[in-house]
Design a protein around this motif. Structure first.
Motif, PDB file in Angstrom:
ATOM      1  N   VAL A 138       0.838  -1.206   0.000  1.00 53.80           N
ATOM      2  CA  VAL A 138       0.000   0.000   0.000  1.00 53.80           C
ATOM      3  C   VAL A 138       0.870   1.252   0.000  1.00 53.80           C
ATOM      4  CG1 VAL A 138      -1.638   1.359   1.374  1.00 53.80           C
ATOM      5  CG2 VAL A 138      -1.987  -1.108   1.084  1.00 53.80           C
ATOM      6  N   SER A 139       1.945   1.215   0.784  1.00 48.14           N
ATOM      7  CA  SER A 139       2.790   2.406   0.922  1.00 48.14           C
ATOM      8  C   SER A 139       3.494   2.781  -0.374  1.00 48.14           C
ATOM      9  CB  SER A 139       3.817   2.202   2.039  1.00 48.14           C
ATOM     10  OG  SER A 139       4.789   1.245   1.663  1.00 48.14           O
ATOM     11  N   ILE A 140       3.790   1.794  -1.228  1.00 49.30           N
ATOM     12  CA  ILE A 140       4.481   2.111  -2.477  1.00 49.30           C
ATOM     13  C   ILE A 140       3.528   2.251  -3.665  1.00 49.30           C
ATOM     14  CG2 ILE A 140       6.559   0.876  -1.704  1.00 49.30           C
ATOM     15  CD1 ILE A 140       5.809  -1.237  -3.912  1.00 49.30           C
ATOM     16  N   SER A 141       2.242   2.057  -3.424  1.00 53.75           N
ATOM     17  CA  SER A 141       1.294   2.026  -4.541  1.00 53.75           C
ATOM     18  C   SER A 141       1.275   3.331  -5.329  1.00 53.75           C
ATOM     19  CB  SER A 141      -0.118   1.693  -4.038  1.00 53.75           C
ATOM     20  OG  SER A 141      -0.611   2.725  -3.188  1.00 53.75           O
ATOM     21  N   VAL A 142       1.535   4.436  -4.654  1.00 52.60           N
ATOM     22  CA  VAL A 142       1.503   5.733  -5.342  1.00 52.60           C
ATOM     23  C   VAL A 142       2.556   5.818  -6.440  1.00 52.60           C
ATOM     24  CG1 VAL A 142       3.086   6.873  -3.745  1.00 52.60           C
ATOM     25  CG2 VAL A 142       1.365   8.230  -4.966  1.00 52.60           C
ATOM     26  N   MET A 143       3.629   5.039  -6.315  1.00 55.57           N
ATOM     27  CA  MET A 143       4.683   5.060  -7.334  1.00 55.57           C
ATOM     28  C   MET A 143       4.164   4.654  -8.701  1.00 55.57           C
ATOM     29  SD  MET A 143       8.138   3.561  -5.552  1.00 55.57           S
ATOM     30  CE  MET A 143       7.596   1.897  -5.893  1.00 55.57           C
ATOM     31  N   PHE A 144       3.150   3.817  -8.715  1.00 51.25           N
ATOM     32  CA  PHE A 144       2.659   3.293  -9.986  1.00 51.25           C
ATOM     33  C   PHE A 144       1.746   4.273 -10.711  1.00 51.25           C
ATOM     34  CE2 PHE A 144       3.990  -0.324  -7.484  1.00 51.25           C
ATOM     35  CZ  PHE A 144       4.760  -1.016  -8.396  1.00 51.25           C
ATOM     36  N   LYS A 145       1.493   5.426 -10.066  1.00 46.77           N
ATOM     37  CA  LYS A 145       0.799   6.513 -10.753  1.00 46.77           C
ATOM     38  C   LYS A 145       1.801   7.385 -11.502  1.00 46.77           C
ATOM     39  CE  LYS A 145      -2.363   8.781  -8.554  1.00 46.77           C
ATOM     40  NZ  LYS A 145      -3.041   9.590  -7.503  1.00 46.77           N
ATOM     41  N   GLU A 146       3.060   7.274 -11.090  1.00 46.74           N
ATOM     42  CA  GLU A 146       4.090   8.160 -11.640  1.00 46.74           C
ATOM     43  C   GLU A 146       4.967   7.477 -12.685  1.00 46.74           C
ATOM     44  OE1 GLU A 146       6.138   9.163  -8.093  1.00 46.74           O
ATOM     45  OE2 GLU A 146       4.455  10.273  -7.229  1.00 46.74           O
ATOM     46  N   LYS A 147       5.100   6.156 -12.589  1.00 47.92           N
ATOM     47  CA  LYS A 147       5.954   5.403 -13.514  1.00 47.92           C
ATOM     48  C   LYS A 147       5.150   4.268 -14.144  1.00 47.92           C
ATOM     49  CE  LYS A 147       9.953   7.482 -12.492  1.00 47.92           C
ATOM     50  NZ  LYS A 147      10.776   8.189 -13.500  1.00 47.92           N
ATOM     51  N   ASP A 148       5.494   3.935 -15.374  1.00 43.91           N
ATOM     52  CA  ASP A 148       4.798   2.831 -16.045  1.00 43.91           C
ATOM     53  C   ASP A 148       5.182   1.483 -15.459  1.00 43.91           C
ATOM     54  OD1 ASP A 148       3.404   4.480 -17.720  1.00 43.91           O
ATOM     55  OD2 ASP A 148       4.751   4.221 -19.434  1.00 43.91           O
ATOM     56  N   TYR A 149       6.424   1.397 -14.942  1.00 40.06           N
ATOM     57  CA  TYR A 149       6.912   0.130 -14.428  1.00 40.06           C
ATOM     58  C   TYR A 149       7.475   0.312 -13.030  1.00 40.06           C
ATOM     59  CZ  TYR A 149       6.132  -1.372 -19.182  1.00 40.06           C
ATOM     60  OH  TYR A 149       5.531  -1.657 -20.383  1.00 40.06           O
TER      61      TYR A 149
END
Length: 210
Positions: A138-149
């Motif tokens: 959950v804590s890293i999920s926001v990263m997938f809004k910013e990067k494709d991979y």
């Protein structure tokens, strides 16, 4: 010390039908378009050939001519170097080192939690591992809004490392909350719909998200 000789003329992967590490290797093989024989075995019923070549009697085991690899992350990097197109590791040493650290952390923290859950799903240790893994995802999920991979604009070995774990979340009783799931949806679609990922799945693995 007697050195066993591989009598096979083609690359061979020994693995279980649901083993997460074997899935990683099959995914990379598919991405590289490498033809290899895949022999499905279980840890308690290993063929003598594998036992002769692997001193630890473990799976997955990748055999290529005179080389026997029984540490999954070494097998992944070997495949990327042996078959350099398409490249799955960054070119620059610093970025490459960071990718290796990322995979190490995934293995050390998330894969260890996964293995704890599989060992005894109803134990207190499994419940704690499940909570910790969910919190991290959950804590890293926001990263997938910013990067494709995974922490990158490009598909890399880190995705080959992470995707098999993400695919298995229903199997270990982890359901992402709606907000986090929304962040992961496009990433999961991007990965799970790759022809290489689809072809890497065994029938048993397909049932996890059937």
């Amino acid at each position: 010390m007697v050195v066993a000789v591989n009598k096979r003329s083609v690359m061979t992967l020994f693995c279980d039908t649901t083993d997460i590490y074997g899935h990683q290797i099959r995914f990379v093989l598919a991405e590289k378009g490498v033809t290899a024989e895949v022999e499905f075995v279980t840890a308690n019923n290993l063929p003598q050939e594998l036992l002769d070549l692997n001193p630890y009697g473990s799976i997955p085991t990748l055999i290529d001519r005179d080389l026997t690899l029984y540490e999954p992350h070494i097998a992944l990097e070997y495949l990327d170097e042996r078959f350099p197109h398409p490249p799955l590791m960054p070119v620059y040493p610093i970025v490459r080192a960071n990718s290796r650290l990322t995979m190490y952390r995934i293995k050390k923290e998330w894969y260890s939690a996964y293995e704890t859950i599989l060992a005894d799903p109803d134990s207190n240790e499994a419940k704690e591992a499940r909570k910790n893994l969910l919190d991290d995802l959950v804590s890293i999920s926001v990263m997938f809004k910013e990067k494709d991979y995974f922490m990158s604009d490009d598909f890399t070995l880190c995705d080959c490392y992470f995707a098999p774990l993400l695919w298995r979340l229903p199997m270990i009783g982890i359901e992402l909350p709606k907000i986090a799931e929304k962040n992961y949806l496009s990433y999961m679609a991007r990965i799970f719909e790759r022809p290489a990922f689809i072809s890497s799945l065994t029938e048993d693995e397909r049932k996890i998200r059937a």
